[in-house]
Design a protein around this motif. Sequence first.
Motif, PDB file in Angstrom:
ATOM      1  N   GLU A 236       0.834  -1.196   0.000  1.00  0.00           N
ATOM      2  CA  GLU A 236       0.000   0.000   0.000  1.00  0.00           C
ATOM      3  C   GLU A 236       0.874   1.254   0.000  1.00  0.00           C
ATOM      4  O   GLU A 236       2.026   1.233   0.440  1.00  0.00           O
ATOM      5  CB  GLU A 236      -0.891   0.008   1.241  1.00  0.00           C
ATOM      6  N   SER A 237       0.327   2.341  -0.488  1.00  0.00           N
ATOM      7  CA  SER A 237       1.047   3.615  -0.463  1.00  0.00           C
ATOM      8  C   SER A 237       1.300   4.044   0.982  1.00  0.00           C
ATOM      9  O   SER A 237       0.528   3.728   1.890  1.00  0.00           O
ATOM     10  CB  SER A 237       0.240   4.686  -1.189  1.00  0.00           C
ATOM     11  N   SER A 238       2.404   4.747   1.192  1.00  0.00           N
ATOM     12  CA  SER A 238       2.781   5.289   2.499  1.00  0.00           C
ATOM     13  C   SER A 238       2.854   4.203   3.573  1.00  0.00           C
ATOM     14  O   SER A 238       2.357   4.376   4.692  1.00  0.00           O
ATOM     15  CB  SER A 238       1.795   6.393   2.922  1.00  0.00           C
ATOM     16  N   SER A 239       3.525   3.095   3.241  1.00  0.00           N
ATOM     17  CA  SER A 239       3.611   1.965   4.161  1.00  0.00           C
ATOM     18  C   SER A 239       4.888   1.929   4.997  1.00  0.00           C
ATOM     19  O   SER A 239       4.900   1.340   6.080  1.00  0.00           O
ATOM     20  CB  SER A 239       3.529   0.639   3.382  1.00  0.00           C
ATOM     21  N   PHE A 240       5.977   2.547   4.510  1.00  0.00           N
ATOM     22  CA  PHE A 240       7.283   2.344   5.132  1.00  0.00           C
ATOM     23  C   PHE A 240       7.949   3.664   5.519  1.00  0.00           C
ATOM     24  O   PHE A 240       7.843   4.661   4.823  1.00  0.00           O
ATOM     25  CB  PHE A 240       8.202   1.578   4.180  1.00  0.00           C
ATOM     26  N   ASP A 241       8.671   3.604   6.646  1.00  0.00           N
ATOM     27  CA  ASP A 241       9.456   4.756   7.085  1.00  0.00           C
ATOM     28  C   ASP A 241      10.754   4.876   6.303  1.00  0.00           C
ATOM     29  O   ASP A 241      11.289   5.980   6.127  1.00  0.00           O
ATOM     30  CB  ASP A 241       9.794   4.622   8.572  1.00  0.00           C
ATOM     31  N   ALA A 242      11.282   3.757   5.855  1.00  0.00           N
ATOM     32  CA  ALA A 242      12.531   3.750   5.096  1.00  0.00           C
ATOM     33  C   ALA A 242      12.536   2.572   4.141  1.00  0.00           C
ATOM     34  O   ALA A 242      11.916   1.530   4.402  1.00  0.00           O
ATOM     35  CB  ALA A 242      13.735   3.671   6.026  1.00  0.00           C
ATOM     36  N   VAL A 243      13.228   2.752   3.025  1.00  0.00           N
ATOM     37  CA  VAL A 243      13.452   1.686   2.052  1.00  0.00           C
ATOM     38  C   VAL A 243      14.947   1.637   1.767  1.00  0.00           C
ATOM     39  O   VAL A 243      15.588   2.688   1.606  1.00  0.00           O
ATOM     40  CB  VAL A 243      12.674   1.930   0.742  1.00  0.00           C
TER      41      VAL A 243
ATOM     42  N   HIS B 237       8.994   5.727  -3.979  1.00  0.00           N
ATOM     43  CA  HIS B 237       8.440   6.998  -3.469  1.00  0.00           C
ATOM     44  C   HIS B 237       6.997   6.796  -3.016  1.00  0.00           C
ATOM     45  O   HIS B 237       6.587   7.310  -1.965  1.00  0.00           O
ATOM     46  CB  HIS B 237       8.523   8.056  -4.571  1.00  0.00           C
ATOM     47  N   ARG B 238       6.238   6.026  -3.768  1.00  0.00           N
ATOM     48  CA  ARG B 238       4.822   5.784  -3.443  1.00  0.00           C
ATOM     49  C   ARG B 238       4.664   5.056  -2.115  1.00  0.00           C
ATOM     50  O   ARG B 238       3.794   5.406  -1.304  1.00  0.00           O
ATOM     51  CB  ARG B 238       4.162   4.970  -4.557  1.00  0.00           C
ATOM     52  N   VAL B 239       5.490   4.037  -1.854  1.00  0.00           N
ATOM     53  CA  VAL B 239       5.291   3.224  -0.656  1.00  0.00           C
ATOM     54  C   VAL B 239       5.947   3.839   0.588  1.00  0.00           C
ATOM     55  O   VAL B 239       5.713   3.374   1.706  1.00  0.00           O
ATOM     56  CB  VAL B 239       5.790   1.775  -0.848  1.00  0.00           C
ATOM     57  N   LEU B 240       6.749   4.878   0.404  1.00  0.00           N
ATOM     58  CA  LEU B 240       7.331   5.577   1.546  1.00  0.00           C
ATOM     59  C   LEU B 240       6.303   6.499   2.201  1.00  0.00           C
ATOM     60  O   LEU B 240       5.491   7.113   1.528  1.00  0.00           O
ATOM     61  CB  LEU B 240       8.525   6.418   1.105  1.00  0.00           C
ATOM     62  N   LYS B 241       6.400   6.607   3.515  1.00  0.00           N
ATOM     63  CA  LYS B 241       5.605   7.594   4.233  1.00  0.00           C
ATOM     64  C   LYS B 241       6.193   8.982   3.993  1.00  0.00           C
ATOM     65  O   LYS B 241       7.388   9.110   3.698  1.00  0.00           O
ATOM     66  CB  LYS B 241       5.623   7.290   5.734  1.00  0.00           C
ATOM     67  N   PRO B 242       5.394  10.043   4.103  1.00  0.00           N
ATOM     68  CA  PRO B 242       5.950  11.396   4.011  1.00  0.00           C
ATOM     69  C   PRO B 242       7.095  11.565   5.008  1.00  0.00           C
ATOM     70  O   PRO B 242       6.987  11.177   6.170  1.00  0.00           O
ATOM     71  CB  PRO B 242       4.755  12.280   4.364  1.00  0.00           C
ATOM     72  N   GLY B 243       8.202  12.127   4.538  1.00  0.00           N
ATOM     73  CA  GLY B 243       9.384  12.273   5.371  1.00  0.00           C
ATOM     74  C   GLY B 243      10.280  11.059   5.382  1.00  0.00           C
ATOM     75  O   GLY B 243      11.348  11.072   6.000  1.00  0.00           O
ATOM     76  N   GLY B 244       9.857   9.987   4.690  1.00  0.00           N
ATOM     77  CA  GLY B 244      10.634   8.754   4.655  1.00  0.00           C
ATOM     78  C   GLY B 244      11.866   8.874   3.774  1.00  0.00           C
ATOM     79  O   GLY B 244      11.978   9.776   2.944  1.00  0.00           O
ATOM     80  N   VAL B 245      12.786   7.940   3.951  1.00  0.00           N
ATOM     81  CA  VAL B 245      14.056   7.972   3.234  1.00  0.00           C
ATOM     82  C   VAL B 245      14.269   6.674   2.466  1.00  0.00           C
ATOM     83  O   VAL B 245      13.943   5.583   2.945  1.00  0.00           O
ATOM     84  CB  VAL B 245      15.240   8.224   4.199  1.00  0.00           C
ATOM     85  N   PHE B 246      14.819   6.813   1.278  1.00  0.00           N
ATOM     86  CA  PHE B 246      15.224   5.692   0.441  1.00  0.00           C
ATOM     87  C   PHE B 246      16.739   5.742   0.312  1.00  0.00           C
ATOM     88  O   PHE B 246      17.290   6.730  -0.168  1.00  0.00           O
ATOM     89  CB  PHE B 246      14.568   5.799  -0.939  1.00  0.00           C
ATOM     90  N   MET B 247      17.422   4.671   0.758  1.00  0.00           N
ATOM     91  CA  MET B 247      18.874   4.650   0.688  1.00  0.00           C
ATOM     92  C   MET B 247      19.379   3.589  -0.284  1.00  0.00           C
ATOM     93  O   MET B 247      19.037   2.417  -0.166  1.00  0.00           O
ATOM     94  CB  MET B 247      19.505   4.389   2.053  1.00  0.00           C
ATOM     95  N   ILE B 248      20.187   4.041  -1.234  1.00  0.00           N
ATOM     96  CA  ILE B 248      20.877   3.163  -2.177  1.00  0.00           C
ATOM     97  C   ILE B 248      22.325   3.042  -1.718  1.00  0.00           C
ATOM     98  O   ILE B 248      22.978   4.051  -1.439  1.00  0.00           O
ATOM     99  CB  ILE B 248      20.843   3.752  -3.599  1.00  0.00           C
ATOM    100  N   THR B 249      22.824   1.828  -1.629  1.00  0.00           N
ATOM    101  CA  THR B 249      24.230   1.601  -1.283  1.00  0.00           C
ATOM    102  C   THR B 249      24.856   0.716  -2.356  1.00  0.00           C
ATOM    103  O   THR B 249      24.392  -0.404  -2.580  1.00  0.00           O
ATOM    104  CB  THR B 249      24.375   0.925   0.095  1.00  0.00           C
TER     105      THR B 249
END
Length: 208
Positions: free
Chosen positions: A111-118, A138-150
């Motif tokens: 669902e949209s806005s499901s995760f604090d971080a990806v 971006h869709r599944v992150l909550k507002p203010g959430g962060v996506f980190m690529i390593t």
Amino acid sequence: MGLLRKFFSNTGKPEGVMGRIVVAMMNRGHAGIAAWGFTHLRFRGDEDVLDCGCGGGANLAQLLRLLPKGRVTGLDYSPISVEKAREVNRAAIDAGRCTVVQGNVLELPFESSSFDAVTAFETVYFWPELVRCFAEIHRVLKPGGVFMITNEATGRTKSHEKWLKIVDGMSVYTGEELEALLIDAGFAQVEIDEDRKADRLSVRAYRA
């Protein structure tokens, strides 16, 4: 070279007996870059986090240690990776703190806005249609959430060129190239850290 290419190309989507070997190798071999990547995130300890391209589940186990009151979800395209990740994290799965699903980052089954971080460790090299994939994250992150690529490649040295020759379907990106794609996908802010000496890259993108 043909056998070598077949072996390392299995990293994109591990399959068969060779895939099982690759998954076990990645759990051990990626520990260093994963540990460095995690130093760029700060958790309260109760977040819901998704690891895309979770492979054999070693990073899920690390996330569970960092999130004693949180929940961790792993997603991978490969059934063999999903099987191994579930095996590695069986206790947390049984406790209801971890879920591992097979799926495609092009169409995330959440669902949209499901995760604090990806998080995405050593995997975006193989993703098709990156803007579309990033838009899904971006869709599944909550507002203010962060996506980190390593990534264990900054795209600035020649060290990755040998891998491009033997791993089918692999692409290496600089931090600036990933930043542009992330902004196109709707992210509001992007931070880049790279260690050129060790040839490793961390990119964090934030949803407004």
